[in-house]
Design an enzyme around this catalytic site. Structure first.
Site, PDB file in Angstrom:
ATOM      1  N   TRP A 119      33.345   8.478 -29.109  1.00 38.16           N
ATOM      2  CA  TRP A 119      32.119   8.915 -28.909  1.00 38.16           C
ATOM      3  C   TRP A 119      30.951   7.914 -29.920  1.00 38.16           C
ATOM      4  CZ3 TRP A 119      27.759  11.229 -31.564  1.00 38.16           C
ATOM      5  CH2 TRP A 119      26.838  11.618 -30.803  1.00 38.16           C
ATOM      6  N   GLU A 147      25.140  23.952 -23.686  1.00 38.76           N
ATOM      7  CA  GLU A 147      24.960  22.447 -23.454  1.00 38.76           C
ATOM      8  C   GLU A 147      25.195  22.354 -21.636  1.00 38.76           C
ATOM      9  OE1 GLU A 147      26.266  19.253 -26.467  1.00 38.76           O
ATOM     10  OE2 GLU A 147      27.797  19.913 -25.366  1.00 38.76           O
ATOM     11  N   TRP A 195      34.115   4.330 -23.757  1.00 40.73           N
ATOM     12  CA  TRP A 195      33.943   5.788 -23.915  1.00 40.73           C
ATOM     13  C   TRP A 195      33.113   6.245 -22.685  1.00 40.73           C
ATOM     14  CZ3 TRP A 195      35.697  10.043 -26.480  1.00 40.73           C
ATOM     15  CH2 TRP A 195      34.838  11.072 -26.317  1.00 40.73           C
ATOM     16  N   ASP A 221      29.932  13.238 -20.567  1.00 42.22           N
ATOM     17  CA  ASP A 221      29.178  13.894 -19.519  1.00 42.22           C
ATOM     18  C   ASP A 221      28.777  13.362 -18.249  1.00 42.22           C
ATOM     19  OD1 ASP A 221      29.316  15.642 -21.362  1.00 42.22           O
ATOM     20  OD2 ASP A 221      27.180  15.810 -21.709  1.00 42.22           O
ATOM     21  N   SER A 234      22.345  13.596 -22.373  1.00 43.29           N
ATOM     22  CA  SER A 234      22.547  13.940 -21.014  1.00 43.29           C
ATOM     23  C   SER A 234      21.232  14.502 -20.242  1.00 43.29           C
ATOM     24  CB  SER A 234      23.749  15.076 -20.757  1.00 43.29           C
ATOM     25  OG  SER A 234      24.841  14.682 -20.912  1.00 43.29           O
ATOM     26  N   ARG A 274      18.670  20.052 -25.275  1.00 44.24           N
ATOM     27  CA  ARG A 274      19.138  19.012 -24.563  1.00 44.24           C
ATOM     28  C   ARG A 274      19.427  19.296 -23.015  1.00 44.24           C
ATOM     29  NH1 ARG A 274      22.525  19.162 -28.897  1.00 44.24           N
ATOM     30  NH2 ARG A 274      24.627  19.839 -28.647  1.00 44.24           N
ATOM     31  N   ASP A 275      19.772  18.119 -22.480  1.00 43.59           N
ATOM     32  CA  ASP A 275      20.239  18.223 -21.150  1.00 43.59           C
ATOM     33  C   ASP A 275      19.532  18.855 -19.913  1.00 43.59           C
ATOM     34  OD1 ASP A 275      22.381  17.376 -22.814  1.00 43.59           O
ATOM     35  OD2 ASP A 275      23.488  19.230 -22.869  1.00 43.59           O
TER      36      ASP A 275
END
Lengths: 479, 479
Positions: free
Chosen positions: B44, B193, B17, B20, B77, B142-143
């Site tokens: 995922w 995101e 898998w 991003d 990410s 996040r990210d």
């Protein structure tokens, strides 16, 4: 910043254990080498056939494992041929199949000969008629070497059977008849393995060379590879009188199961450049053991007039970038600083000249190779700090000596690639294949100035596997 | 004989898998791309950071997994920067460290920001002060995207927090202060995101583009990536009035989490070219999903005078061998035979011209891309025979339409690499990124003859990993 602990130009397993080279063949535009392989551990185990290909015999690409154990057993050593005339019927759509002949070992209790084949050089099928040969008498019945013998318009297969060779014949590659056996007393104590038999020219005469690897038990010496020179008429292998003696192909102890390519004009050979006894004790960088560089066998008359076998390395391809190291001289020695890349050392020498080469570091580790009088001496006793094995309690495993073979000026070619040292001394008439495991890289070199040696470093190369091929591996851990 | 089921010039996971793209950066002479990665399954799962490098953004080499889950959580990410001035103190011996900023997700219950760093681009250490940022209020936090903002002599970090962006500032890359937030109503329903924020020039003016990926629940549309154009003064991101609307970067549904490189002169972006909803249902060739080709974002005024965002692909390197296919024409159509290699289709078109392109096979499978009046239509409904997923009960997931963006002659560039189709229509002002899964390869093409299209096949390339790097993987199955 990252140490080069994997060889660049020598075959390793894609992962974990390698031993004998198998099925060397040129097929569909690539050199193929298979190898005895245990993918799961840093030691010998259930044998698979690993697989690599190359365009030039030095840059190797890993392919998916070719053979997995099956109901006939694990997959021991063997050879490969291309069935151009499709006498086996295993070809298709005009594509000549590549046939692998291998020994299936069933629980260490019995051995039989089997065939696998491919039309693309990557995906292999086991022949449905396996096994094609069984033995009623001997458990040790293995390592089929198949070759075409033109005068008989027939295929020959030689198999090592405990203490002798059996010679089989076939016209369809599937059905084989025993036609003869060969034995000699001039063999060290141990089970016979991995025979090879091929013609070589010397002074316009054709001789046949029989290669035999013999595996004594630990404590009874070391596994070694012997050679015999004689004649072969398709049925009988007859030793030259001068060759009926124990002669090894190598003065080092990391040379076993050498075998030759099919489908090449020159006779090209590759050997397992590792000693199986201490291989499991080698540092765990992810691989365990390696094969040698490709070598070209040749016959020569040694200093005593005996017809003997030598090897010279296949020339390195010009695509490898290299740089000659600067040296400085002091008190009769030349010095060079090494950077842990693959290293070549080349020099010429008069037959009565002595020299000493040392690769060393500031931690007191040293590898030395020297000539004193008529003796060549490889001493790795101070270059084994990173391996702990009982073998190295004996000088036998640390210091290797050979008598001078030539009485004329000759060239020395030394190739160090990670932990493998290949020395082709005296034009290759005197070969030492040996592994070293210093704690720190040997980052300095010195040699007698009179050699005018060249130190040449090669760019490193990282053998790889495509992630697409990696996904084709059928490993237990993925089940 | 072997089908090319893996892309040649697009990044996949080395195994299983990918989602991003993360931490895009040019470092120590290589383009580095990391990616959200579950190494164990075709879906995922616990997120790692996979890692590839390239010299040219098209030939990718796989490296060992860079980040593994730890006590702070799995590795979601983030972005990468090079700390040239070593303000972080994570450099050593004059080597500027590469810092990865990522989100640690702890059991899906809380998220924090963390740092990992490297001095060689291969071996990563987690920063001992992790996590560097936590959030008292939101679970979705996040990210992190980090970039240097010259006017303030400071580093900025933007983080997506459920339904808004938070903007942080730091001078040492380790300690961060919240300086502002940004939100807008012009966002589809779903969690925010993967923000990115960067300047682009248009008519000698500098604008700032905010990228935002939004993930609605299955059944509530599809994950999409939006963009906003505005201004940024180091603290405030202010939308252009004309940009306060829902605009997607792509008319296909396989484009999510696009992000841009650090340390490159041009703004280069790569996106996850797969829809996470149906990704697990894609055929199991060993990889699951891929990233796009590298793309250069640019601003343009569309047919209605609105400042808009387009993308053109980074030029393919000349080292890729290609051959233009022969075509034949009949009744207003050009025909070409395809061989399942990576394919480029290029043509120019007047703004009022229509065309229809079809890639098809004898099994009745077809992919069509056409322009009818002012509408561009990508129809993959008959090219999905090898994927079984509920998404494809809806036309929404099969037929993608976009209004013409330019009122002038323009070029079309179409890149098909295995299952990924990238269409840069109208000079890249109209992008469709879409996957196709026909049962058999689409081995024929036809297109309106008036396009005078060129069909160009590229040699396949097999992305690989060195076996030395493969051995550095620290996977559960090896324990």
């Amino acid at each position: 910043m990252i140490e080069n602990n994997w060889p660049s130009y020598h075959i390793t397993a894609w992962k974990n254990w390698i031993n004998d080279p198998n099925g060397l063949v040129y097929y569909q535009g690539k050199y193929h080498v298979f190898y005895q392989h245990h993918p799961y551990e840093h030691k010998w185990g259930p044998m698979h056939w690993g697989h690599v290909i190359s365009d030039d015999l030095y840059h190797w690409e890993h392919l998916p494992i070719a053979l997995y154990p099956d109901e006939n057993g694990t997959c021991f050593s063997g050879s490969a041929i291309v069935d151009h005339d499709n006498v086996s019927g295993l070809g298709k759509d005009g594509i000549a199949p590549l046939l692998l002949f291998y020994t299936a070992d069933l629980n260490g209790e019995s051995e039989s000969q089997c065939i696998a084949y491919t039309l693309d050089g990557i995906n292999f099928e086991k022949y449905e008629g396996n096994p094609i040969l069984e033995h009623s008498e001997y458990r040790d019945f293995r390592d089929p070497k198949v070759f075409y013998y033109e005068p008989d318009n027939a295929w020959k297969m030689i198999i090592s059977v405990f203490d002798h060779i059996e010679i089989f014949e076939s016209t369809n590659l599937l059905d084989w008849n025993l036609i003869n056996t060969f034995s000699t007393e001039s063999v060290i104590n141990g089970v016979w393995e991995c025979p090879d038999l091929f013609p070589l020219q010397f002074n316009d005469e054709t001789y046949w060379v029989l290669i035999l690897s013999v595996g004594p038990k630990p404590g009874e010496g070391s596994t070694r590879t012997q050679y015999f020179i004689g004649d072969f008429d398709g049925k009988n292998f007859t030793l030259l009188e001068s060759s009926n003696s124990i002669r090894f192909i190598d003065s080092g102890l990391d040379n076993y199961a050498i075998t030759s390519f099919s489908e090449t004009e020159e006779r090209i050979m590759i050997t397992w450049a590792q000693n199986g006894y201490y291989a499991p004790a080698t540092p765990k960088y992810g691989y365990c053991g390696q094969l040698s560089a490709p070598r070209l066998p040749f016959l020569f008359e040694d200093i005593s007039g005996n017809l003997s076998l030598g090897f010279r390395p296949v020339d390195l391809p010009e695509t490898i970038n290299s740089s000659e190291l600067k040296t400085h001289s002091s008190e009769g020695k030349m010095y060079a600083e090494l950077s842990n890349k693959p290293l070549l050392i080349e020099f010429g020498l008069d037959s009565d000249a002595n020299f000493e080469l040392e690769l060393y570091n500031d931690s007191g580790e040293t590898l030395s190779f020297s000539k004193e009088g008529t003796e060549l001496i490889l001493d790795r006793s101070k270059a084994l700090g990173n391996i702990d094995h009982e073998a190295f309690q004996e000088d036998f495993f640390k210091i290797h000596k050979a008598e001078q073979k030539l009485n004329e000026p000759s060239n020395y070619f030394i190739f160090l690639d990670s932990h493998l040292l290949e020395i082709y001394a005296e034009n290759g008439t005197n070969v030492f294949t040996s592994t070293i495991y210093p704690k720190s890289p040997l980052d300095k070199a010195k040699i007698s100035e009179s050699t005018k040696a060249k130190f040449i470093e090669l760019d490193t190369f990282k053998p790889a596997i495509s992630v697409e091929n990696l996904a084709k591996m059928n490993l237990k851990e993925d089940e």
